[in-house]
Design a protein around this motif. Structure first.
Motif, PDB file in Angstrom:
ATOM      1  N   ALA A  50     -39.994 -15.391 -43.702  1.00  0.00           N
ATOM      2  CA  ALA A  50     -40.403 -15.124 -42.327  1.00  0.00           C
ATOM      3  C   ALA A  50     -41.243 -16.261 -41.762  1.00  0.00           C
ATOM      4  N   MET A  51     -40.861 -16.714 -40.572  1.00  0.00           N
ATOM      5  CA  MET A  51     -41.607 -17.758 -39.876  1.00  0.00           C
ATOM      6  C   MET A  51     -41.767 -17.348 -38.406  1.00  0.00           C
ATOM      7  N   PRO A  52     -42.575 -16.300 -38.148  1.00  0.00           N
ATOM      8  CA  PRO A  52     -42.695 -15.751 -36.792  1.00  0.00           C
ATOM      9  C   PRO A  52     -43.420 -16.712 -35.854  1.00  0.00           C
ATOM     10  N   GLN A  53     -43.127 -16.547 -34.547  1.00  0.00           N
ATOM     11  CA  GLN A  53     -43.711 -17.428 -33.542  1.00  0.00           C
ATOM     12  C   GLN A  53     -44.574 -16.674 -32.529  1.00  0.00           C
ATOM     13  N   TRP A  54     -44.126 -15.518 -32.060  1.00  0.00           N
ATOM     14  CA  TRP A  54     -44.864 -14.800 -31.020  1.00  0.00           C
ATOM     15  C   TRP A  54     -44.406 -13.343 -30.951  1.00  0.00           C
ATOM     16  N   SER A  55     -45.030 -12.595 -30.046  1.00  0.00           N
ATOM     17  CA  SER A  55     -44.626 -11.237 -29.678  1.00  0.00           C
ATOM     18  C   SER A  55     -44.471 -10.345 -30.906  1.00  0.00           C
ATOM     19  N   ASP A  56     -43.370  -9.573 -30.953  1.00  0.00           N
ATOM     20  CA  ASP A  56     -43.179  -8.622 -32.046  1.00  0.00           C
ATOM     21  C   ASP A  56     -42.826  -9.311 -33.361  1.00  0.00           C
ATOM     22  N   GLN A  57     -42.583 -10.620 -33.327  1.00  0.00           N
ATOM     23  CA  GLN A  57     -42.128 -11.318 -34.532  1.00  0.00           C
ATOM     24  C   GLN A  57     -43.163 -11.264 -35.651  1.00  0.00           C
ATOM     25  N   THR A  58     -44.443 -11.317 -35.295  1.00  0.00           N
ATOM     26  CA  THR A  58     -45.472 -11.247 -36.335  1.00  0.00           C
ATOM     27  C   THR A  58     -45.502  -9.872 -36.990  1.00  0.00           C
ATOM     28  N   MET A  59     -45.296  -8.820 -36.215  1.00  0.00           N
ATOM     29  CA  MET A  59     -45.231  -7.481 -36.787  1.00  0.00           C
ATOM     30  C   MET A  59     -44.005  -7.337 -37.686  1.00  0.00           C
ATOM     31  N   ASN A  60     -42.870  -7.863 -37.226  1.00  0.00           N
ATOM     32  CA  ASN A  60     -41.658  -7.805 -38.035  1.00  0.00           C
ATOM     33  C   ASN A  60     -41.847  -8.542 -39.359  1.00  0.00           C
ATOM     34  N   ALA A  61     -42.538  -9.685 -39.299  1.00  0.00           N
ATOM     35  CA  ALA A  61     -42.815 -10.451 -40.518  1.00  0.00           C
ATOM     36  C   ALA A  61     -43.694  -9.650 -41.472  1.00  0.00           C
ATOM     37  N   LYS A  62     -44.648  -8.912 -40.927  1.00  0.00           N
ATOM     38  CA  LYS A  62     -45.507  -8.048 -41.744  1.00  0.00           C
ATOM     39  C   LYS A  62     -44.671  -7.016 -42.483  1.00  0.00           C
ATOM     40  N   TYR A  63     -43.728  -6.414 -41.797  1.00  0.00           N
ATOM     41  CA  TYR A  63     -42.854  -5.434 -42.440  1.00  0.00           C
ATOM     42  C   TYR A  63     -41.975  -6.089 -43.505  1.00  0.00           C
ATOM     43  N   ILE A  64     -41.438  -7.265 -43.195  1.00  0.00           N
ATOM     44  CA  ILE A  64     -40.576  -7.968 -44.150  1.00  0.00           C
ATOM     45  C   ILE A  64     -41.306  -8.225 -45.463  1.00  0.00           C
ATOM     46  N   GLU A  65     -42.551  -8.669 -45.352  1.00  0.00           N
ATOM     47  CA  GLU A  65     -43.297  -9.057 -46.554  1.00  0.00           C
ATOM     48  C   GLU A  65     -43.986  -7.884 -47.234  1.00  0.00           C
ATOM     49  N   ASP A  66     -44.665  -7.045 -46.484  1.00  0.00           N
ATOM     50  CA  ASP A  66     -45.569  -6.067 -47.090  1.00  0.00           C
ATOM     51  C   ASP A  66     -45.063  -4.629 -47.116  1.00  0.00           C
ATOM     52  N   VAL A  67     -44.138  -4.278 -46.244  1.00  0.00           N
ATOM     53  CA  VAL A  67     -43.670  -2.895 -46.169  1.00  0.00           C
ATOM     54  C   VAL A  67     -42.297  -2.743 -46.801  1.00  0.00           C
ATOM     55  N   TRP A  68     -41.325  -3.489 -46.295  1.00  0.00           N
ATOM     56  CA  TRP A  68     -39.984  -3.394 -46.870  1.00  0.00           C
ATOM     57  C   TRP A  68     -39.852  -4.202 -48.155  1.00  0.00           C
ATOM     58  N   ARG A  69     -40.708  -5.209 -48.333  1.00  0.00           N
ATOM     59  CA  ARG A  69     -40.693  -6.077 -49.519  1.00  0.00           C
ATOM     60  C   ARG A  69     -39.323  -6.743 -49.722  1.00  0.00           C
ATOM     61  N   VAL A  70     -38.810  -7.315 -48.642  1.00  0.00           N
ATOM     62  CA  VAL A  70     -37.521  -8.008 -48.711  1.00  0.00           C
ATOM     63  C   VAL A  70     -37.680  -9.522 -48.542  1.00  0.00           C
ATOM     64  N   GLY A  71     -38.910 -10.020 -48.621  1.00  0.00           N
ATOM     65  CA  GLY A  71     -39.121 -11.450 -48.476  1.00  0.00           C
ATOM     66  C   GLY A  71     -40.588 -11.802 -48.393  1.00  0.00           C
ATOM     67  N   VAL A  72     -40.866 -13.046 -48.000  1.00  0.00           N
ATOM     68  CA  VAL A  72     -42.243 -13.536 -47.893  1.00  0.00           C
ATOM     69  C   VAL A  72     -42.423 -14.235 -46.555  1.00  0.00           C
ATOM     70  N   ARG A  73     -43.680 -14.410 -46.163  1.00  0.00           N
ATOM     71  CA  ARG A  73     -44.001 -15.081 -44.914  1.00  0.00           C
ATOM     72  C   ARG A  73     -44.673 -16.420 -45.200  1.00  0.00           C
ATOM     73  N   VAL A  74     -44.228 -17.459 -44.492  1.00  0.00           N
ATOM     74  CA  VAL A  74     -44.871 -18.767 -44.629  1.00  0.00           C
ATOM     75  C   VAL A  74     -46.219 -18.740 -43.927  1.00  0.00           C
ATOM     76  N   ARG A  75     -47.167 -19.537 -44.435  1.00  0.00           N
ATOM     77  CA  ARG A  75     -48.494 -19.638 -43.840  1.00  0.00           C
ATOM     78  C   ARG A  75     -48.736 -21.060 -43.341  1.00  0.00           C
ATOM     79  N   ALA A  76     -49.232 -21.148 -42.111  1.00  0.00           N
ATOM     80  CA  ALA A  76     -49.495 -22.451 -41.509  1.00  0.00           C
ATOM     81  C   ALA A  76     -50.852 -22.990 -41.933  1.00  0.00           C
ATOM     82  N   ASN A  77     -50.998 -24.316 -41.891  1.00  0.00           N
ATOM     83  CA  ASN A  77     -52.302 -24.943 -42.099  1.00  0.00           C
ATOM     84  C   ASN A  77     -53.261 -24.525 -40.985  1.00  0.00           C
ATOM     85  N   GLU A  78     -54.513 -24.293 -41.340  1.00  0.00           N
ATOM     86  CA  GLU A  78     -55.492 -23.935 -40.319  1.00  0.00           C
ATOM     87  C   GLU A  78     -55.811 -25.127 -39.423  1.00  0.00           C
TER      88      GLU A  78
END
Length: 240
Positions: free
Chosen positions: A151-179
């Motif tokens: 998951a590489m979300p950008q805006w809007s509902d995409q961040t919530m969808n990424a949360k589900y992908i990684e932590d709820v459905w457990r079907v993948g991981v989310r990339v993390r950006a440099n601070e």
């Protein structure tokens, strides 16, 4: 939702050919924003082993910076990374390093196309992972096809969808950006792709297959979505 304000849930709203096959010739949404390079994608994928390709697409609206595109190109072509099929819209090709697409194809590393038949691509056995912006259509299409995601979300509902992908459905991981610069580095991209593609204990593939079965079951005759839509229609006198 149903008990609070009477919501009737249906879906996923993916063409029948990729779920239950109940509707003849229902293999697309009937609308394409761009012309998909279907033949080129199909021919290239047919020559790859099962679950060996990363499919990369950020949808019809996301525009990545030149700096981010540079990290992606280096990450996808680095070391022992798997092959890739990458959708780069015509309006975005100028952000790719000069000659990148030609070199990637000549070296057998990947195929860059301006648009793809996404449903067909996700259903192809060569696809092992989907690097996605987590738009809702892309997310439900991947779930229906049983494809694990990075998951590489950008805006809007995409961040919530990424949360589900990684932590709820457990079907993948989310990339993390440099601070510091908010870039996804090539190292972070490679880490996530390896985790999902190698999938040592099979968790992501197992969970993705499970959600695919649930999606197909929901839309099949007698499934939860099928019952809900029929009950809704019955309120207006439709009894078939």
């Amino acid at each position: 939702m149903a008990s609070t304000w009477g919501a009737v849930t249906v879906g996923p709203t993916v063409p029948s050919a990729y779920l239950d096959n109940r509707v003849p010739d229902d293999a697309s949404y009937g609308l394409e924003l761009h012309v998909p390079m279907a033949a080129a994608c199909r021919a290239w994928l047919d020559g790859r082993p099962n679950r060996s390709v990363v499919y990369v697409s950020f949808g019809s609206l996301v525009t990545l910076t030149t700096a981010q595109m540079a990290q992606l190109t280096e990450g996808l072509c680095g070391g022992a990374m798997p092959c890739f099929l990458w959708v780069v819209r015509a309006s975005e090709t100028a952000t790719l390093p000069e000659g990148f697409a030609e070199r990637a194809r000549a070296q057998g590393r990947g195929l860059v196309v301006e648009w793809s038949p996404q449903l067909e691509v996700l259903a192809h056995p060569a696809i092992g992972c989907f690097l996605t912006h987590c738009g809702w259509n892309s997310t439900t299409e991947a779930l229906g096809a049983g494809v694990p995601m990075v998951a590489m979300p950008q805006w809007s509902d995409q961040t919530m969808n990424a949360k589900y992908i990684e932590d709820v459905w457990r079907v993948g991981v989310r990339v993390r950006a440099n601070e510091e610069d908010e870039l996804i580095t090539k190292e972070e991209l490679q880490r996530c792709l390896r985790e999902v593609m190698e999938d040592d204990d099979g968790e992501y593939a197992h969970n993705a297959a499970s959600w695919s079965r649930k999606a197909k079951c929901a839309m099949s005759q007698g499934g939860s979505s099928d019952r809900n839509i029929m009950e809704f229609l019955a309120k207006f006198g439709h009894n078939k």
